[in-house]
Write a protein that holds these residues in place. Structure first.
Motif, PDB file in Angstrom:
ATOM      1  N   ASN A 173       0.829  -1.189   0.000  1.00 15.68           N
ATOM      2  CA  ASN A 173       0.000   0.000   0.000  1.00 15.68           C
ATOM      3  C   ASN A 173       0.868   1.245   0.000  1.00 15.68           C
ATOM      4  OD1 ASN A 173       0.307   1.125   2.983  1.00 15.68           O
ATOM      5  ND2 ASN A 173       0.168  -1.104   3.114  1.00 15.68           N
ATOM      6  N   VAL A 174       0.225   2.344  -0.225  1.00 19.71           N
ATOM      7  CA  VAL A 174       0.842   3.665  -0.090  1.00 19.71           C
ATOM      8  C   VAL A 174      -0.037   4.465   0.855  1.00 19.71           C
ATOM      9  CG1 VAL A 174       1.520   5.797  -1.259  1.00 19.71           C
ATOM     10  CG2 VAL A 174       1.785   3.594  -2.417  1.00 19.71           C
ATOM     11  N   MET A 175       0.586   5.181   1.759  1.00 22.84           N
ATOM     12  CA  MET A 175      -0.167   6.092   2.620  1.00 22.84           C
ATOM     13  C   MET A 175       0.400   7.493   2.443  1.00 22.84           C
ATOM     14  SD  MET A 175      -1.006   3.946   6.079  1.00 22.84           S
ATOM     15  CE  MET A 175      -2.371   5.053   6.518  1.00 22.84           C
ATOM     16  N   GLY A 176      -0.460   8.455   2.622  1.00 28.03           N
ATOM     17  CA  GLY A 176      -0.004   9.818   2.406  1.00 28.03           C
ATOM     18  C   GLY A 176      -0.926  10.850   3.014  1.00 28.03           C
ATOM     19  N   TRP A 177      -0.497  12.086   2.853  1.00 21.87           N
ATOM     20  CA  TRP A 177      -1.258  13.233   3.335  1.00 21.87           C
ATOM     21  C   TRP A 177      -1.483  14.199   2.180  1.00 21.87           C
ATOM     22  CZ3 TRP A 177      -3.296  13.391   8.131  1.00 21.87           C
ATOM     23  CH2 TRP A 177      -2.769  12.504   9.078  1.00 21.87           C
ATOM     24  N   TYR A 178      -2.704  14.641   2.070  1.00 15.70           N
ATOM     25  CA  TYR A 178      -3.079  15.702   1.147  1.00 15.70           C
ATOM     26  C   TYR A 178      -3.620  16.853   1.977  1.00 15.70           C
ATOM     27  CZ  TYR A 178      -2.737  12.766  -3.052  1.00 15.70           C
ATOM     28  OH  TYR A 178      -2.284  11.983  -4.087  1.00 15.70           O
ATOM     29  N   ARG A 179      -3.699  18.015   1.361  1.00 13.46           N
ATOM     30  CA  ARG A 179      -4.304  19.152   2.054  1.00 13.46           C
ATOM     31  C   ARG A 179      -5.120  19.976   1.078  1.00 13.46           C
ATOM     32  NH1 ARG A 179       1.174  22.703   3.407  1.00 13.46           N
ATOM     33  NH2 ARG A 179       1.621  23.393   1.272  1.00 13.46           N
ATOM     34  N   ALA A 239      -9.099  26.288  -2.861  1.00 12.75           N
ATOM     35  CA  ALA A 239      -8.012  25.659  -3.615  1.00 12.75           C
ATOM     36  C   ALA A 239      -8.308  24.185  -3.846  1.00 12.75           C
ATOM     37  CB  ALA A 239      -6.687  25.817  -2.859  1.00 12.75           C
ATOM     38  N   GLN A 240      -7.556  23.590  -4.773  1.00 13.56           N
ATOM     39  CA  GLN A 240      -7.697  22.162  -5.007  1.00 13.56           C
ATOM     40  C   GLN A 240      -6.932  21.378  -3.954  1.00 13.56           C
ATOM     41  OE1 GLN A 240      -6.402  21.512  -9.091  1.00 13.56           O
ATOM     42  NE2 GLN A 240      -8.513  21.638  -9.818  1.00 13.56           N
ATOM     43  N   ARG A 241      -7.359  20.148  -3.767  1.00 10.06           N
ATOM     44  CA  ARG A 241      -6.626  19.268  -2.862  1.00 10.06           C
ATOM     45  C   ARG A 241      -5.274  18.932  -3.505  1.00 10.06           C
ATOM     46  NH1 ARG A 241      -9.846  14.399   0.004  1.00 10.06           N
ATOM     47  NH2 ARG A 241     -11.218  16.203   0.318  1.00 10.06           N
ATOM     48  N   GLU A 242      -4.224  18.995  -2.697  1.00 12.64           N
ATOM     49  CA  GLU A 242      -2.881  18.749  -3.223  1.00 12.64           C
ATOM     50  C   GLU A 242      -2.119  17.769  -2.347  1.00 12.64           C
ATOM     51  OE1 GLU A 242      -0.636  22.383  -3.208  1.00 12.64           O
ATOM     52  OE2 GLU A 242      -0.689  22.592  -1.032  1.00 12.64           O
ATOM     53  N   LEU A 243      -1.211  17.046  -2.989  1.00 12.14           N
ATOM     54  CA  LEU A 243      -0.371  16.105  -2.267  1.00 12.14           C
ATOM     55  C   LEU A 243       0.624  16.865  -1.402  1.00 12.14           C
ATOM     56  CD1 LEU A 243       0.793  13.205  -1.795  1.00 12.14           C
ATOM     57  CD2 LEU A 243       2.321  13.700  -3.723  1.00 12.14           C
ATOM     58  N   VAL A 244       0.760  16.415  -0.162  1.00 14.26           N
ATOM     59  CA  VAL A 244       1.781  16.951   0.733  1.00 14.26           C
ATOM     60  C   VAL A 244       2.970  15.988   0.779  1.00 14.26           C
ATOM     61  CG1 VAL A 244       2.324  17.639   3.088  1.00 14.26           C
ATOM     62  CG2 VAL A 244       0.059  18.154   2.125  1.00 14.26           C
ATOM     63  N   ALA A 245       2.674  14.728   1.089  1.00  9.98           N
ATOM     64  CA  ALA A 245       3.730  13.725   1.183  1.00  9.98           C
ATOM     65  C   ALA A 245       3.103  12.347   1.130  1.00  9.98           C
ATOM     66  CB  ALA A 245       4.534  13.875   2.472  1.00  9.98           C
ATOM     67  N   SER A 246       3.889  11.366   0.659  1.00  6.54           N
ATOM     68  CA  SER A 246       3.423   9.989   0.630  1.00  6.54           C
ATOM     69  C   SER A 246       4.574   9.064   0.974  1.00  6.54           C
ATOM     70  CB  SER A 246       2.837   9.638  -0.737  1.00  6.54           C
ATOM     71  OG  SER A 246       3.839   9.696  -1.738  1.00  6.54           O
ATOM     72  N   ILE A 247       4.217   7.844   1.388  1.00  5.49           N
ATOM     73  CA  ILE A 247       5.220   6.849   1.761  1.00  5.49           C
ATOM     74  C   ILE A 247       4.688   5.470   1.427  1.00  5.49           C
ATOM     75  CG2 ILE A 247       4.361   6.806   4.158  1.00  5.49           C
ATOM     76  CD1 ILE A 247       7.310   6.302   5.018  1.00  5.49           C
ATOM     77  N   THR A 248       5.518   4.662   0.791  1.00  7.35           N
ATOM     78  CA  THR A 248       5.111   3.301   0.458  1.00  7.35           C
ATOM     79  C   THR A 248       5.322   2.377   1.663  1.00  7.35           C
ATOM     80  OG1 THR A 248       7.292   2.583  -0.295  1.00  7.35           O
ATOM     81  CG2 THR A 248       5.894   3.735  -1.910  1.00  7.35           C
ATOM     82  N   ASN A 249       4.818   1.161   1.555  1.00  8.02           N
ATOM     83  CA  ASN A 249       4.978   0.210   2.645  1.00  8.02           C
ATOM     84  C   ASN A 249       6.446  -0.155   2.857  1.00  8.02           C
ATOM     85  OD1 ASN A 249       3.988  -1.245   0.039  1.00  8.02           O
ATOM     86  ND2 ASN A 249       5.255  -2.748   1.087  1.00  8.02           N
ATOM     87  N   PHE A 284       8.741  19.181   6.457  1.00 10.10           N
ATOM     88  CA  PHE A 284       7.831  18.112   6.863  1.00 10.10           C
ATOM     89  C   PHE A 284       8.526  16.764   6.689  1.00 10.10           C
ATOM     90  CE2 PHE A 284       3.510  20.334   5.805  1.00 10.10           C
ATOM     91  CZ  PHE A 284       3.896  21.426   6.552  1.00 10.10           C
ATOM     92  N   THR A 285       8.173  15.819   7.565  1.00 15.21           N
ATOM     93  CA  THR A 285       8.694  14.459   7.459  1.00 15.21           C
ATOM     94  C   THR A 285       7.553  13.471   7.620  1.00 15.21           C
ATOM     95  OG1 THR A 285      10.816  15.128   8.415  1.00 15.21           O
ATOM     96  CG2 THR A 285      10.309  12.776   8.388  1.00 15.21           C
ATOM     97  N   ILE A 286       7.431  12.583   6.650  1.00 18.08           N
ATOM     98  CA  ILE A 286       6.414  11.534   6.723  1.00 18.08           C
ATOM     99  C   ILE A 286       7.091  10.247   7.166  1.00 18.08           C
ATOM    100  CG2 ILE A 286       6.607  10.855   4.280  1.00 18.08           C
ATOM    101  CD1 ILE A 286       3.527  10.434   4.341  1.00 18.08           C
ATOM    102  N   SER A 287       6.399   9.499   8.010  1.00 15.52           N
ATOM    103  CA  SER A 287       6.917   8.219   8.478  1.00 15.52           C
ATOM    104  C   SER A 287       5.741   7.285   8.737  1.00 15.52           C
ATOM    105  CB  SER A 287       7.760   8.398   9.745  1.00 15.52           C
ATOM    106  OG  SER A 287       6.968   8.923  10.789  1.00 15.52           O
ATOM    107  N   ARG A 288       6.038   6.031   8.956  1.00 13.44           N
ATOM    108  CA  ARG A 288       4.948   5.080   9.209  1.00 13.44           C
ATOM    109  C   ARG A 288       5.418   3.969  10.129  1.00 13.44           C
ATOM    110  NH1 ARG A 288       2.864   2.778   3.735  1.00 13.44           N
ATOM    111  NH2 ARG A 288       1.838   1.280   5.119  1.00 13.44           N
ATOM    112  N   ASP A 289       4.442   3.381  10.801  1.00 15.77           N
ATOM    113  CA  ASP A 289       4.652   2.211  11.642  1.00 15.77           C
ATOM    114  C   ASP A 289       3.758   1.122  11.068  1.00 15.77           C
ATOM    115  OD1 ASP A 289       4.608   0.223  13.593  1.00 15.77           O
ATOM    116  OD2 ASP A 289       4.773   1.644  15.236  1.00 15.77           O
ATOM    117  N   ASN A 290       4.340   0.212  10.323  1.00 12.32           N
ATOM    118  CA  ASN A 290       3.529  -0.810   9.648  1.00 12.32           C
ATOM    119  C   ASN A 290       2.845  -1.743  10.645  1.00 12.32           C
ATOM    120  OD1 ASN A 290       4.117   0.141   7.056  1.00 12.32           O
ATOM    121  ND2 ASN A 290       5.921  -1.168   6.841  1.00 12.32           N
TER     122      ASN A 290
END
Length: 115
Positions: free
Chosen positions: A32-38, A43-53, A67-73
């Protein structure tokens, strides 16, 4: 179905920091991919950051270095650490999880940066 629950938004002064969290539950697939949009008002929704599994990341130019994106699988959770916030970062931030060609969205959390 996948459910996403976001937390961590709020009001902060320019130069401050916030951390957003998004926990996924339900029919979870490992690939999967997880991410944040704003989306700011008008305004249109835009990608902020994404991270793959596997941990590969992608950032919008406007947030690189701040900004830093991270994940805990193990917890199916993605985080967005936001530093040096600017008034133009003010928006509703939405969590996204993409798996099996489907996109699942969180309800959104408001981030307001005052000058």
């Amino acid at each position: 179905q996948v459910q996403l629950v976001e937390s961590g938004g709020g009001l902060v002064q320019a130069g401050g920091s916030l951390t957003l969290s998004c926990a996924a539950s339900g029919r979870i697939f490992s690939i999967n991919v997880m991410g944040w949009y704003r989306q700011a008002p008008g305004a249109q929704r835009e990608l902020v950051a994404s991270i793959t599994n596997s941990g590969s990341t992608n950032y919008a130019d406007s947030v690189k270095g701040r900004f830093t994106i991270s994940r805990d699988n193990a917890k199916n959770t993605v985080y967005l650490q936001m530093n040096s916030l600017k008034p133009e970062d003010t928006a509703v931030y939405y969590c996204l999880r993409r798996q099996s060609e489907y996109d699942y969205w969180g309800q959104g959390t408001q981030v307001t940066v005052s000058s």
